[in-house]
Design an enzyme around this catalytic site. Structure first.
Site, mmCIF file in Angstrom:
data_model
loop_
_atom_site.group_PDB
_atom_site.id
_atom_site.type_symbol
_atom_site.label_atom_id
_atom_site.label_comp_id
_atom_site.label_asym_id
_atom_site.label_seq_id
_atom_site.Cartn_x
_atom_site.Cartn_y
_atom_site.Cartn_z
ATOM 1 N N GLU A 1 26.080 46.535 30.175
ATOM 2 C CA GLU A 1 27.005 46.286 29.060
ATOM 3 C C GLU A 1 26.680 44.901 28.520
ATOM 4 O O GLU A 1 26.813 43.912 29.247
ATOM 5 C CB GLU A 1 28.459 46.277 29.562
ATOM 6 C CG GLU A 1 29.153 47.598 29.520
ATOM 7 C CD GLU A 1 30.614 47.493 29.948
ATOM 8 O OE1 GLU A 1 31.473 48.046 29.256
ATOM 9 O OE2 GLU A 1 30.914 46.878 30.986
ATOM 10 N N HIS B 1 26.704 42.362 31.537
ATOM 11 C CA HIS B 1 27.492 42.912 32.644
ATOM 12 C C HIS B 1 26.694 44.008 33.330
ATOM 13 O O HIS B 1 26.629 45.141 32.856
ATOM 14 C CB HIS B 1 28.825 43.440 32.090
ATOM 15 C CG HIS B 1 29.787 43.851 33.148
ATOM 16 N ND1 HIS B 1 30.494 45.027 33.104
ATOM 17 C CD2 HIS B 1 30.150 43.251 34.310
ATOM 18 C CE1 HIS B 1 31.254 45.118 34.176
ATOM 19 N NE2 HIS B 1 31.056 44.054 34.916
ATOM 20 N N ASN C 1 35.292 48.873 32.495
ATOM 21 C CA ASN C 1 36.455 48.507 33.318
ATOM 22 C C ASN C 1 37.782 48.829 32.645
ATOM 23 O O ASN C 1 38.785 49.080 33.307
ATOM 24 C CB ASN C 1 36.413 47.033 33.714
ATOM 25 C CG ASN C 1 35.517 46.817 34.913
ATOM 26 O OD1 ASN C 1 35.303 47.731 35.714
ATOM 27 N ND2 ASN C 1 34.975 45.622 35.057
ATOM 28 N N SER D 1 33.049 40.107 34.886
ATOM 29 C CA SER D 1 33.609 41.446 34.704
ATOM 30 C C SER D 1 34.837 41.406 33.814
ATOM 31 O O SER D 1 35.271 42.450 33.317
ATOM 32 C CB SER D 1 34.051 42.025 36.051
ATOM 33 O OG SER D 1 32.995 42.060 36.946
HETATM 34 P P1 NAD Z 1 29.766 37.347 45.377
HETATM 35 O O1 NAD Z 1 30.926 36.658 45.974
HETATM 36 O O2 NAD Z 1 29.039 38.389 46.169
HETATM 37 O O3 NAD Z 1 28.657 36.250 44.945
HETATM 38 C C1 NAD Z 1 28.947 35.071 44.269
HETATM 39 C C2 NAD Z 1 27.922 34.044 44.712
HETATM 40 O O4 NAD Z 1 28.002 32.916 43.862
HETATM 41 C C3 NAD Z 1 28.136 33.545 46.140
HETATM 42 O O5 NAD Z 1 26.943 33.743 46.875
HETATM 43 C C4 NAD Z 1 28.468 32.051 45.965
HETATM 44 O O6 NAD Z 1 27.930 31.234 47.000
HETATM 45 C C5 NAD Z 1 27.802 31.759 44.644
HETATM 46 N N1 NAD Z 1 28.391 30.629 43.903
HETATM 47 C C6 NAD Z 1 29.699 30.350 43.732
HETATM 48 N N2 NAD Z 1 29.829 29.236 42.962
HETATM 49 C C7 NAD Z 1 28.561 28.834 42.647
HETATM 50 C C8 NAD Z 1 28.042 27.774 41.870
HETATM 51 N N3 NAD Z 1 28.832 26.899 41.247
HETATM 52 N N4 NAD Z 1 26.695 27.660 41.762
HETATM 53 C C9 NAD Z 1 25.865 28.544 42.370
HETATM 54 N N5 NAD Z 1 26.326 29.582 43.116
HETATM 55 C C10 NAD Z 1 27.647 29.728 43.251
HETATM 56 O O7 NAD Z 1 30.255 37.955 43.982
HETATM 57 P P2 NAD Z 1 29.632 39.177 43.123
HETATM 58 O O8 NAD Z 1 30.312 40.429 43.503
HETATM 59 O O9 NAD Z 1 28.150 39.081 43.177
HETATM 60 O O10 NAD Z 1 30.163 38.801 41.674
HETATM 61 C C11 NAD Z 1 29.533 37.798 40.895
HETATM 62 C C12 NAD Z 1 29.942 37.975 39.448
HETATM 63 O O11 NAD Z 1 29.547 39.279 38.999
HETATM 64 C C13 NAD Z 1 31.441 37.875 39.179
HETATM 65 O O12 NAD Z 1 31.623 37.285 37.930
HETATM 66 C C14 NAD Z 1 31.882 39.341 39.163
HETATM 67 O O13 NAD Z 1 33.053 39.530 38.419
HETATM 68 C C15 NAD Z 1 30.695 39.978 38.496
HETATM 69 N N6 NAD Z 1 30.490 41.410 38.761
HETATM 70 C C16 NAD Z 1 30.722 41.928 40.002
HETATM 71 C C17 NAD Z 1 30.511 43.304 40.211
HETATM 72 C C18 NAD Z 1 30.733 43.922 41.565
HETATM 73 O O14 NAD Z 1 30.702 45.165 41.653
HETATM 74 N N7 NAD Z 1 30.916 43.155 42.637
HETATM 75 C C19 NAD Z 1 30.034 44.094 39.169
HETATM 76 C C20 NAD Z 1 29.772 43.513 37.915
HETATM 77 C C21 NAD Z 1 30.019 42.166 37.727
#
Ligand code: NAD
Length: 288
Positions: free
Chosen positions: A152, A140, A190, A119
């Site tokens: 995005e 994204h 964002n 993000s």
């Molecule tokens: P989350 O914490 O729900 O999920 C992350 C997952 O990644 C976890 O299940 C964790 O176990 C796993 N993980 C961590 N390190 C790892 C590795 N080395 N190998 C494999 N798996 C691994 O987080 P999220 O909200 O799903 O966010 C994930 C990404 O998406 C981030 O970069 C975030 O900025 C981006 N994002 C989030 C949103 C949102 O609304 N939450 C929206 C767009 C983008």
């Protein structure tokens, strides 16, 4: 290159949704997680969502079965070796993403695209650890990925036109409206959204209005589907804090600085819906 097999690394809130979208669009989808427990939780999230689609009549029994059949789950990244594009959706930490891209670069065929769902992080810093910075791009997705129509696509100064066009075509195949942003903190959405969310937290923190009135104000006054504090609970306060910090570091503009209340709530473990408590309480709430 026609993208036939996709990998998704990280099956949390976003990764599980992205995996579902890919499998629903007919792509073979390989999902990887860091450990067995997280993998099982991610798999449950995807399967529950497909089951909801079946029960709600959006998917026939055979659709649901075919979608499930296209998905495979593993903790071994080596199983991604036949993927044409891999999207990472792991924790929003540069060091972790850099390490992952280095590993994936050694596993994937040389023409495969490496995409990040970050993000807020500079994608070029993730790209430069690979031998294929021209094949690295941002994808994204928005939460929940199966529902939100926007994608995005983020090109770095090293991303090739071919990578951009192949990724755009994939996004369209997934049924998304693709918009293209530069690799600058916040991309398009964002950059506009974070100052708004921070203003809402500051308004609440100052005692100016109740959280309910702030949220209702924006819902009924501006037609937003949810209020800013509800949206923060939905995004996850920890994720929002990461984004604020990254944007503040990028631009040094006060609007992006995380309000103290947001920082303290994250420190307290009040992360929003996913932890059962944020600005609101979610009794018995389960993530995803
Ligand atoms: P989350 O914490 O729900 O999920 C992350 C997952 O990644 C976890 O299940 C964790 O176990 C796993 N993980 C961590 N390190 C790892 C590795 N080395 N190998 C494999 N798996 C691994 O987080 P999220 O909200 O799903 O966010 C994930 C990404 O998406 C981030 O970069 C975030 O900025 C981006 N994002 C989030 C949103 C949102 O609304 N939450 C929206 C767009 C983008």
């Amino acid at each position: 290159m026609e993208i036939k097999t996709v990998g998704v690394v990280g099956a949390g809130l976003m990764g599980s949704g992205i995996a579902e979208v890919c499998a629903r669009s007919g792509l073979r989808t390989r999902v990887a997680e860091a450990g067995e427990e997280a993998l099982a939780a991610g798999r449950r999230r995807v399967e529950r969502s497909i089951e909801r689609g079946r029960q709600g009549g959006k998917l026939s029994d055979s659709d649901a079965e075919e979608i499930t059949g296209r998905l495979s789950f593993s903790t071994d990244l080596a199983e991604m070796s036949d993927c044409d594009l891999v999207v990472e959706a792991i924790v929003e930490r540069l060091a972790d993403k850099v390490e992952l891209f280095g590993t994936l670069d050694g596993i994937l065929h040389e023409d495969a695209i490496l995409a990040s769902n970050t993000s807020s992080l500079p994608i070029i810093e993730i790209a430069r650890v690979t031998k294929r910075p021209d094949r690295v791009i941002g994808t994204h997705f928005f939460n929940p990925a199966p529902v939100m129509r926007l994608l995005e696509v983020v090109r770095t100064i090293a991303t090739s036109d071919r990578t951009l066009e192949e990724t755009r075509a994939l996004g369209e195949r997934l049924g998304k409206r693709v918009i293209v942003a530069q690799d600058r903190g916040g991309f398009i959405v964002n950059l506009l959204l974070i100052p708004f969310l921070n203003s809402a937290v500051r308004l609440f923190e100052s005692g100016f209005a109740t959280k309910e009135d702030i949220d209702e104000g924006m819902k009924l006054g501006c037609g937003h589907p949810m209020g800013p504090l509800q949206l923060l609970d939905y995004i996850g306060l920890d994720t929002a804090l990461f984004v604020c910090d990254a944007l503040y570091e990028e631009y040094a503009v006060r609007d992006y600085a995380a309000p103290p209340l947001l920082k303290r709530m994250v420190a307290a473990g009040y992360l929003g819906r996913k932890s059962g408590r944020g600005f609101y309480e979610y009794e018995g709430a389960q993530r995803g």
